[in-house]
Scaffold this active site. Structure first.
Site, short mmCIF file in Angstrom:
data_model
loop_
_atom_site.label_atom_id
_atom_site.label_comp_id
_atom_site.label_asym_id
_atom_site.label_seq_id
_atom_site.Cartn_x
_atom_site.Cartn_y
_atom_site.Cartn_z
N ASP A 38 -3.00 -11.82 -2.51
CA ASP A 38 -1.58 -12.02 -2.20
C ASP A 38 -1.24 -13.48 -2.45
O ASP A 38 -2.07 -14.36 -2.20
CB ASP A 38 -1.32 -11.67 -0.72
CG ASP A 38 0.17 -11.48 -0.42
OD1 ASP A 38 0.96 -12.41 -0.67
OD2 ASP A 38 0.54 -10.40 0.08
N GLY A 83 5.47 -6.35 -2.85
CA GLY A 83 6.90 -6.18 -3.10
C GLY A 83 7.67 -6.24 -1.81
O GLY A 83 7.09 -6.33 -0.73
N ALA A 84 8.98 -6.19 -1.93
CA ALA A 84 9.83 -6.15 -0.74
C ALA A 84 9.66 -4.79 -0.09
O ALA A 84 9.47 -3.79 -0.78
CB ALA A 84 11.28 -6.36 -1.15
N ARG A 92 14.45 4.26 -1.40
CA ARG A 92 13.43 3.64 -2.24
C ARG A 92 14.07 3.09 -3.52
O ARG A 92 13.65 2.08 -4.05
CB ARG A 92 12.36 4.67 -2.60
CG ARG A 92 11.52 5.07 -1.40
CD ARG A 92 10.39 6.00 -1.81
NE ARG A 92 9.59 6.36 -0.63
CZ ARG A 92 9.63 7.54 -0.03
NH1 ARG A 92 10.44 8.47 -0.45
NH2 ARG A 92 8.85 7.79 1.01
N ASN A 124 7.18 0.70 -3.84
CA ASN A 124 8.32 1.59 -4.10
C ASN A 124 9.47 0.88 -4.83
O ASN A 124 9.62 -0.32 -4.68
CB ASN A 124 8.84 2.16 -2.77
CG ASN A 124 8.02 3.38 -2.37
OD1 ASN A 124 7.67 4.20 -3.20
ND2 ASN A 124 7.71 3.48 -1.08
N ASP A 152 3.08 12.62 0.43
CA ASP A 152 4.05 13.66 0.77
C ASP A 152 3.36 15.03 0.88
O ASP A 152 3.68 15.84 1.75
CB ASP A 152 5.15 13.73 -0.30
CG ASP A 152 5.71 12.36 -0.63
OD1 ASP A 152 6.78 12.02 -0.14
OD2 ASP A 152 5.03 11.62 -1.36
N THR A 153 2.41 15.27 -0.04
CA THR A 153 1.65 16.52 -0.03
C THR A 153 0.81 16.62 1.24
O THR A 153 0.71 17.69 1.85
CB THR A 153 0.79 16.61 -1.31
OG1 THR A 153 1.67 16.72 -2.43
CG2 THR A 153 -0.15 17.80 -1.29
N ARG A 155 1.57 15.21 4.08
CA ARG A 155 2.55 15.49 5.16
C ARG A 155 2.90 16.97 5.19
O ARG A 155 2.99 17.59 6.25
CB ARG A 155 3.83 14.67 4.92
CG ARG A 155 3.69 13.18 5.19
CD ARG A 155 4.93 12.42 4.72
NE ARG A 155 4.88 11.01 5.11
CZ ARG A 155 5.42 10.01 4.44
NH1 ARG A 155 6.06 10.25 3.30
NH2 ARG A 155 5.35 8.77 4.87
N ARG A 157 1.13 19.56 3.99
CA ARG A 157 0.00 20.41 4.41
C ARG A 157 -0.23 20.31 5.92
O ARG A 157 -0.58 21.30 6.56
CB ARG A 157 -1.26 20.00 3.64
CG ARG A 157 -1.16 20.37 2.16
CD ARG A 157 -2.41 19.98 1.39
NE ARG A 157 -2.24 20.27 -0.03
CZ ARG A 157 -3.18 20.08 -0.95
NH1 ARG A 157 -4.37 19.59 -0.60
NH2 ARG A 157 -2.95 20.36 -2.21
N HIS A 179 8.62 10.54 -5.87
CA HIS A 179 8.22 10.19 -4.50
C HIS A 179 9.48 9.65 -3.84
O HIS A 179 9.74 8.45 -3.84
CB HIS A 179 7.10 9.13 -4.52
CG HIS A 179 6.77 8.60 -3.15
ND1 HIS A 179 6.43 9.41 -2.10
CD2 HIS A 179 6.75 7.33 -2.67
CE1 HIS A 179 6.20 8.66 -1.03
NE2 HIS A 179 6.40 7.40 -1.34
N THR A 234 5.85 2.37 6.96
CA THR A 234 4.79 3.39 6.97
C THR A 234 3.56 2.69 6.41
O THR A 234 3.65 2.06 5.37
CB THR A 234 5.14 4.59 6.06
OG1 THR A 234 5.30 4.11 4.73
CG2 THR A 234 6.43 5.26 6.50
#
Length: 317
Positions: A38, A83-84, A92, A124, A152-153, A155, A157, A179, A234
């Protein structure tokens, strides 16, 4: 390709997502060497110190890091989280402009020290940034892709498993597309074990309805907004998802995961990065062309592609 000996992953960005990805990679033993890079020297060094203090309890991985580009050298995988961050109420896509600028500066620098790495973009909006980064670097599409809808997948499942009364690993369902706000589940191919999703009998003795599945899809799509509203970011689940992608590459697993490479002539989509089930291995990510869509799903897929094309165009302008 084979399992990479003495493997090294660098995570770029020591914010909440990057440090969570490094933490997950250390705990899971995803790579032999983990590096955190960073430009904010103090932040990077403090995160590395905190992580290093726990390595007695994490297995054989070690961790280094800082703001000097040399920490990235020799990486087999580079995960970009810098990133921000997304603010409450911000989509996003609204982040796109700021983060596209950051990527433009950063990609040539990273490539100069890790020219042979596989690049995974988590920042993102990850799909749009993948298109821009792939164009800019000229890397083959399999070697630069977004983490896409792996989270997402997961989440989806989790929610389906809870409703169906089974373990998450027994749910076979995918979120595909962007996404973000135009993502959708491939319900036509979703099963619990071998049973089509609408035919599964739950512990309560009932079956899931189409309306219920639609609501689950909305909850999954909006899950990030809910988390961001409550805690500002997140980080844990995306950290774990990133570690899982790293492992599939470094162990040459040929695992099927819904990551987001730039697609070429895939069900009529060209030059856009969207998540589709892909084979993830030491060579990177290759979309599985035999993936079938129901007619309504194909429409949603093309709508997702069109939405992202517009954003990419506006950023090139």
């Amino acid at each position: 390709m084979a399992v990479i000996e003495n493997s090294k992953v660098t995570i770029v960005g020591a914010g909440s997502v990057g440090s969570s990805a490094a933490y997950a990679a250390l705990i899971r033993g995803s790579a032999r060497h983990v590096a955190l890079y960073d430009i904010a020297t103090q932040k990077a060094e403090a995160e590395v110190l905190d992580l290093a203090h726990g390595t007695q309890f994490t297995g054989t991985s070690d961790i280094i890091g800082g703001s000097n580009l040399s920490v990235v050298e020799g990486s087999h995988v580079v995960v970009i989280t810098a990133g921000a961050k997304q603010n409450p109420g911000q989509t996003r896509i609204e982040l796109a402009g700021v983060n596209a600028g950051i990527m433009k500066t950063m990609m040539p620098q990273l490539l100069s020290v890790a020219p042979d790495a596989v690049y995974v973009i988590v920042t993102n909006p990850c799909d749009v940034l993948t298109v821009l980064a792939q164009e800019q670097t000229g890397l083959p599409p399999e070697r630069i892709f977004a983490s896409g809808t792996v989270l997402d997948t997961s989440r989806l499942r989790w929610k389906l498993a809870e409703r169906a009364g089974v373990s998450t690993s027994s749910v076979h369902a995918y979120i595909v597309g962007e996404h973000g706000d135009t993502e959708f589940p491939l319900w036509s191919k979703a099963t619990i074990g071998t049973v089509p999703i609408l035919e599964w009998v739950t512990p309560a003795g009932d079956r899931m309805t189409v309306e219920e599945l639609d609501q689950i899809a909305i909850d999954v799509r909006d899950a990030a907004y809910k988390v961001i509203q409550g805690k500002g970011a997140t980080n844990y689940a995306i950290g774990l998802s990133s570690a899982r992608i790293i492992e599939a590459i470094l162990n040459d697993e040929r695992a099927v995961m819904p990551v987001s490479p730039v697609l070429h002539d895939f069900h009529g989509v060209d030059g856009v990065a969207l998540s589709v089930p892909s084979l993830v291995s030491a060579a990177g990510a290759v979309p599985i062309r035999e993936t079938k869509f129901a007619p309504d799903e194909l429409e949603l897929f093309h709508a997702s592609a069109d939405a992202l094309k517009q954003v990419a165009e506006s950023l090139r302008g």
